[in-house]
Scaffold this motif. Structure first.
Motif, PDB file in Angstrom:
ATOM      1  N   GLY A   1     114.762 -94.126  37.028  1.00 40.72           N
ATOM      2  CA  GLY A   1     114.841 -93.997  38.842  1.00 40.72           C
ATOM      3  C   GLY A   1     115.531 -92.822  38.947  1.00 40.72           C
ATOM      4  O   GLY A   1     115.728 -92.639  39.828  1.00 40.72           O
ATOM      5  N   ALA A   2     117.010 -92.373  37.503  1.00 42.46           N
ATOM      6  CA  ALA A   2     118.052 -92.346  37.877  1.00 42.46           C
ATOM      7  C   ALA A   2     117.706 -90.347  38.517  1.00 42.46           C
ATOM      8  O   ALA A   2     116.718 -90.263  37.666  1.00 42.46           O
ATOM      9  N   ALA A   3     118.410 -90.016  38.924  1.00 41.12           N
ATOM     10  CA  ALA A   3     118.121 -88.050  38.854  1.00 41.12           C
ATOM     11  C   ALA A   3     119.302 -87.250  38.439  1.00 41.12           C
ATOM     12  O   ALA A   3     120.699 -87.849  38.443  1.00 41.12           O
ATOM     13  N   THR A   4     119.061 -86.349  37.529  1.00 40.10           N
ATOM     14  CA  THR A   4     120.104 -85.310  37.109  1.00 40.10           C
ATOM     15  C   THR A   4     118.977 -84.217  37.892  1.00 40.10           C
ATOM     16  O   THR A   4     117.689 -83.553  37.221  1.00 40.10           O
ATOM     17  N   PRO A   5     120.126 -83.315  38.133  1.00 37.70           N
ATOM     18  CA  PRO A   5     119.903 -82.099  38.272  1.00 37.70           C
ATOM     19  C   PRO A   5     119.459 -81.163  37.364  1.00 37.70           C
ATOM     20  O   PRO A   5     119.761 -81.210  36.051  1.00 37.70           O
ATOM     21  N   ILE A   6     118.553 -80.376  37.304  1.00 36.77           N
ATOM     22  CA  ILE A   6     118.267 -79.320  36.736  1.00 36.77           C
ATOM     23  C   ILE A   6     117.911 -77.659  37.398  1.00 36.77           C
ATOM     24  O   ILE A   6     117.332 -78.184  38.923  1.00 36.77           O
ATOM     25  N   GLU A   7     118.558 -76.948  36.886  1.00 35.00           N
ATOM     26  CA  GLU A   7     118.453 -75.228  37.434  1.00 35.00           C
ATOM     27  C   GLU A   7     117.103 -74.516  37.285  1.00 35.00           C
ATOM     28  O   GLU A   7     116.563 -75.112  36.203  1.00 35.00           O
ATOM     29  N   ALA A   8     116.068 -74.302  38.144  1.00 39.86           N
ATOM     30  CA  ALA A   8     115.145 -73.608  38.097  1.00 39.86           C
ATOM     31  C   ALA A   8     114.898 -72.867  39.271  1.00 39.86           C
ATOM     32  O   ALA A   8     115.668 -72.262  40.003  1.00 39.86           O
TER      33      ALA A   8
END
Length: 146
Positions: A25-32
């Motif tokens: 459930g952890a969120a990791t930012p990713i550019e898109a």
């Protein structure tokens, strides 16, 4: 004499930050970047910037538009509205392939802005006006003969 100009609709792009949700459930930012090209009027592409490479997912534009309001999708892509852990409106996009699965969330406002611009470029229901079915069939048949 017809003086009207047939101007092709513009490509719509929007950079954004998605959050990749892992199994805990952890969120990791990713550019898109979201991309809509009227030359392929039924599709939208998400390009994920993964370090030195880019990963592209193309799926039906209706999925993105409808997924803002209700769960939709059948097959490799599912989209649905949700609330994140802080109670903010997000849209979840689940992508499945033989190589694995990814669950990402985007701010609803970011996707709404993109969808509105995409709909202005090509109004929903008018996509077929931009599609040359005869040319597509000819290309498919030519590829089969090669």
């Amino acid at each position: 004499m017809d003086y009207s100009m047939n101007i092709a609709p513009l490509t719509v792009t929007q950079p954004l930050v998605l959050e990749l949700i892992d199994p805990t459930g952890a969120a990791t930012p990713i550019e898109a970047e979201l991309q809509y090209d009227p030359r392929d009027p039924y599709a939208v592409t998400t390009v994920f910037m993964t370090g030195a490479s880019k990963v592209r997912w193309t799926f039906g534009r209706d999925l993105l538009r409808e997924g803002l309001y209700e769960p939709c999708g059948d097959g490799d892509v599912h989209v649905w509205p949700c609330l994140d852990s802080q109670g903010r409106a997000v849209v979840i996009i689940e992508l499945c392939s033989p190589d694995g699965e990814a669950l990402v969330q985007a701010k609803t406002g970011d996707l709404t802005s993109f969808v509105e611009r995409m709909n202005k470029a090509v109004e929903p229901g008018t996509e077929s006006e931009l599609t040359d079915v005869d040319a597509a069939i000819t290309a498919i048949l030519a590829a089969d003969l090669a």
